[in-house]
Design a protein around this motif. Sequence first.
Motif, PDB file in Angstrom:
ATOM      1  N   GLU A 141      14.604  10.750  -0.974  1.00 40.94           N
ATOM      2  CA  GLU A 141      13.422  10.201  -1.658  1.00 40.94           C
ATOM      3  C   GLU A 141      12.276  10.024  -0.666  1.00 40.94           C
ATOM      4  O   GLU A 141      11.117  10.364  -0.949  1.00 40.94           O
ATOM      5  CB  GLU A 141      13.800   8.862  -2.291  1.00 40.94           C
ATOM      6  CG  GLU A 141      12.779   8.308  -3.259  1.00 40.94           C
ATOM      7  CD  GLU A 141      13.200   6.930  -3.759  1.00 40.94           C
ATOM      8  OE1 GLU A 141      13.036   6.668  -4.942  1.00 40.94           O
ATOM      9  OE2 GLU A 141      13.693   6.115  -2.940  1.00 40.94           O
ATOM     10  N   THR A 180      10.837  13.374   0.236  1.00 41.95           N
ATOM     11  CA  THR A 180      10.068  13.933  -0.884  1.00 41.95           C
ATOM     12  C   THR A 180       8.680  13.310  -0.937  1.00 41.95           C
ATOM     13  O   THR A 180       7.698  13.979  -1.260  1.00 41.95           O
ATOM     14  CB  THR A 180      10.817  13.709  -2.213  1.00 41.95           C
ATOM     15  OG1 THR A 180      12.152  14.125  -2.047  1.00 41.95           O
ATOM     16  CG2 THR A 180      10.178  14.481  -3.357  1.00 41.95           C
ATOM     17  N   LYS A 181       8.591  12.025  -0.602  1.00 38.28           N
ATOM     18  CA  LYS A 181       7.285  11.342  -0.586  1.00 38.28           C
ATOM     19  C   LYS A 181       6.331  12.028   0.374  1.00 38.28           C
ATOM     20  O   LYS A 181       5.118  12.049   0.164  1.00 38.28           O
ATOM     21  CB  LYS A 181       7.467   9.879  -0.177  1.00 38.28           C
ATOM     22  CG  LYS A 181       7.779   8.983  -1.349  1.00 38.28           C
ATOM     23  CD  LYS A 181       7.863   7.541  -0.944  1.00 38.28           C
ATOM     24  CE  LYS A 181       8.352   6.729  -2.158  1.00 38.28           C
ATOM     25  NZ  LYS A 181       9.128   5.585  -1.769  1.00 38.28           N
ATOM     26  N   SER A 241       8.410  12.262  -5.935  1.00 36.29           N
ATOM     27  CA  SER A 241       9.245  11.283  -5.226  1.00 36.29           C
ATOM     28  C   SER A 241       9.961  10.319  -6.170  1.00 36.29           C
ATOM     29  O   SER A 241      11.068   9.881  -5.889  1.00 36.29           O
ATOM     30  CB  SER A 241       8.395  10.505  -4.220  1.00 36.29           C
ATOM     31  OG  SER A 241       7.421   9.774  -4.905  1.00 36.29           O
TER      32      SER A 241
END
Lengths: 238, 295
Positions: B260, B263-264, B271
């Motif tokens: 996560e 992904t941000k 995200s």
Amino acid sequence: MADTAPVPLLRVDGLDAWYGDSHVLHGLSFEVRDGEVVTLLGRNGAGKTTTLRAIIGILRQRQGSISLAGREIIRHSSNAIARLGIGYCPEERGIFASLSVRENLLLPPVIRSGGLSLEQIFALFPNLQERVHSQGTKLSGGEQQMLAIARILRTGARLLLLDEPTEGLAPVIIEQIGRTIHELKRQGFTIVLVEQNFRFAAQLADRHYIVEQGKVVDMFENATLERNIDKLHAYLGV
Amino acid sequence: MFTILGIPSQALFGQLLLGLINGSFYALLSLGLAIIFGLLNVINFAHGAQYMMGAFLTWMLLSYFGIGYWWALLLVPILVGIFGLLLERLLISRLHHLDHLYGLLLTFGLALIIQGAFRIQYGVSGLPYGIPVTLAGGQNLGFMFLPNYRLWVILLSLSVCLATWLLIEKTKLGAYLRAATENPTLVQAFGINVPRLITLTYGGGVALAALAGVMAAPIYSVNPNMGADMIITVFAVVVIGGMGSIAGSIVTGFALGLIEGLTKLLYPEASSTVIFIIMAIVLLLKPAGLFGRRV
């Protein structure tokens, strides 16, 4: 004159039991004296396994009387019954897949002194020692049966309920289990053995109760078994 | 400062740290959920509310009694754990013989009641809770700044997860728990009080949620919705790890936190959904979860 007959270790009197709406045991009665090996013989579905499940308290829908050394236990929960000194070995063996052989062996708590030590258990079942770190369900059927019996010997329970310990096993394993039960009897354990294989039971038991349609319909002393063999065959449908 | 794949190291490691922090909470919360599901077969929807109670109680201990963070770390899990014991004994135990769905509905209702009660009393705006003085500040590692409190959260979460795993896999009590998960009737017939074991397990799972709440109080704003925001993600973590799998919850919790976080950095729009995309893929390919043994 006062009755001096000793109180039986286990007395089942007028036991009724149900699975949901199905009435399975109908006033079943029998008793087991201290140090005896007694078998419950009967056809499939006669109520033998149900009787053991009712005694140990797994089957809660039951009424009548079950007394252990004169103490009524029918209202007790199964864990309380086990703690009074009854060891139960189920038909399906009940080996735990998430536990190793050692963990399976050590699972039932010791309830009193006098149980077998691990060394004594391994002397009885050398196969278990060799596979002590294996996952319980990775053992062969015979080894799983040995494990299922072995784990209740540690606890100090003096009354053992063994449900079809020879079912589905090779003759050589059956022989080994027979020798084990014989040794346990010699050591003073009291055993209730549910069996379909009466030739196996005949080598070990003092008395045989015949169970039919949820009640005991006959009883033979082992010494009279040969004399009553035709009757027994008729009961068992052999 | 240097770059990796064109990303400044400060940003990359910062996001990884954030991911590890979130992963710490995911792991602790999903661990409690997995333990409860494993033995009780109850999908404890109140877990988020119990996490929120942990954070609130931490705040209340300080605001009303002057009891600080370190005592809260000890007291709050005990107090909220006792609340869990009572819930199990008085309500949840009555549904053991019914389908999972009834437990889920009951705990969902409980979650709404608990959140509602805190919302009425404290409103929805967050309450501040300071970082304990001994953990203020941070370390300059050269490529990033590492706040002490965040490092503490990661280390404490890892330690608690490891201790819980050891308890379940290597102790007698853990053997009882594992065996009772498989065949509670037989375990009870061996002389073990399974209903009591179930109650204590639920209390223990709730205490883990409360501990996560204490750890969260100085990081996130203490508010009645903090558990509801977190719990859906945590359920996804449990599903991906495998319902009831202890190791699965821990590993998946930390791993998904990191994914996560990355992904941000790489594609911020995804995200908030990346975990659910992974959940859908895992459900399609391995319905029992990555570490699960059963569906």
